[in-house]
Write an enzyme that holds these catalytic residues in place. Sequence first.
Site, PDB file in Angstrom:
ATOM      1  CG  ASN A  42      -0.470  -0.219   2.526  1.00 17.94           C
ATOM      2  OD1 ASN A  42       0.572  -0.859   2.698  1.00 17.94           O
ATOM      3  ND2 ASN A  42      -1.153   0.304   3.536  1.00 17.94           N
ATOM      4  CB  ILE A  43       1.636   3.610  -2.377  1.00 21.06           C
ATOM      5  CG1 ILE A  43       2.483   2.384  -2.749  1.00 21.06           C
ATOM      6  CG2 ILE A  43       2.435   4.905  -2.557  1.00 21.06           C
ATOM      7  CD1 ILE A  43       2.789   2.278  -4.241  1.00 21.06           C
ATOM      8  CD  GLU A  44      -1.335   4.872   4.556  1.00 21.55           C
ATOM      9  OE1 GLU A  44      -0.818   5.708   5.320  1.00 21.55           O
ATOM     10  OE2 GLU A  44      -2.080   3.941   4.959  1.00 21.55           O
ATOM     11  CD  GLU A  55      -5.247  -5.941  -1.060  1.00 17.83           C
ATOM     12  OE1 GLU A  55      -4.746  -4.800  -1.059  1.00 17.83           O
ATOM     13  OE2 GLU A  55      -5.940  -6.372  -0.129  1.00 17.83           O
ATOM     14  CB  CYS A  91     -10.800  -2.667   0.622  1.00 18.54           C
ATOM     15  SG  CYS A  91     -10.213  -2.051  -0.966  1.00 18.54           S
ATOM     16  CB  CYS A  94      -8.615  -4.712  -3.508  1.00 19.52           C
ATOM     17  SG  CYS A  94      -7.490  -3.316  -3.229  1.00 19.52           S
TER      18      CYS A  94
HETATM   19  N1  THU Z   1      -5.252  -1.381   2.628  1.00 23.78           N
HETATM   20  C1  THU Z   1      -4.725  -2.199   1.662  1.00 23.78           C
HETATM   21  O1  THU Z   1      -3.597  -1.975   1.196  1.00 23.78           O
HETATM   22  N2  THU Z   1      -5.472  -3.247   1.237  1.00 23.78           N
HETATM   23  C2  THU Z   1      -6.720  -3.562   1.697  1.00 23.78           C
HETATM   24  O2  THU Z   1      -7.396  -4.399   1.138  1.00 23.78           O
HETATM   25  C3  THU Z   1      -7.213  -2.882   2.901  1.00 23.78           C
HETATM   26  C4  THU Z   1      -6.577  -1.564   3.190  1.00 23.78           C
HETATM   27  C5  THU Z   1      -4.463  -0.236   3.082  1.00 23.78           C
HETATM   28  C6  THU Z   1      -4.979   1.096   2.636  1.00 23.78           C
HETATM   29  C7  THU Z   1      -4.406   2.015   3.684  1.00 23.78           C
HETATM   30  O3  THU Z   1      -3.103   2.394   3.293  1.00 23.78           O
HETATM   31  C8  THU Z   1      -4.318   1.148   4.937  1.00 23.78           C
HETATM   32  O4  THU Z   1      -4.431  -0.187   4.490  1.00 23.78           O
HETATM   33  C9  THU Z   1      -5.394   1.426   5.954  1.00 23.78           C
HETATM   34  O5  THU Z   1      -6.649   1.373   5.382  1.00 23.78           O
END
Ligand code: THU
Length: 144
Positions: A42-44, A55, A91, A94
């Site tokens: 994940n990349i915020e 994903e 989520c 995804c």
């Molecule tokens: N996140 C994911 O990378 N995948 C998911 O299916 C659920 C959530 C990440 C997004 C965000 O950076 C962090 O988790 C908190 O929601």
Amino acid sequence: MNEKFLVAEAIEARKNAYTPYSHFQVGAALLTADGTVFRGCNIENAAYTPTNCAERTAFFKAVSEGVRDFSAIAIVGGPEDAKSLEVCAPCGVCRQVMREFTDYEKFIVLLGKAQDVNNSETITWERYTLKELLPFGFGPDNLA
Ligand code: THU
């Protein structure tokens, strides 16, 4: 498919997660039909909504390289300081991206766990088909 190996790949992918806001780190390892693994994290973003899940990072890396034939994805997630990992479900967004590029009755989603995140011998996982996780999704067939 070596499922334990795929979960271990997801744990490796998680190490690159960029999470200064949620501090929740996710890793994914996407297995193609020919045995290649695309990793994703994940990349915020400071503006929050541009954040990309692990994903989707893995899928978009693969699709952007011309690969569209997938058999499984492993996913792990947890707080950045976690010593152990519990199941992290993908989520809805995804799941919908997976639906676009897979046969949802066959595509396997592995949700990884690890008693010790630094010891691959402690890895376990739950196995689902995408159909189990997204039983009534909107797919390419709906537009045909
Ligand atoms: N996140 C994911 O990378 N995948 C998911 O299916 C659920 C959530 C990440 C997004 C965000 O950076 C962090 O988790 C908190 O929601």
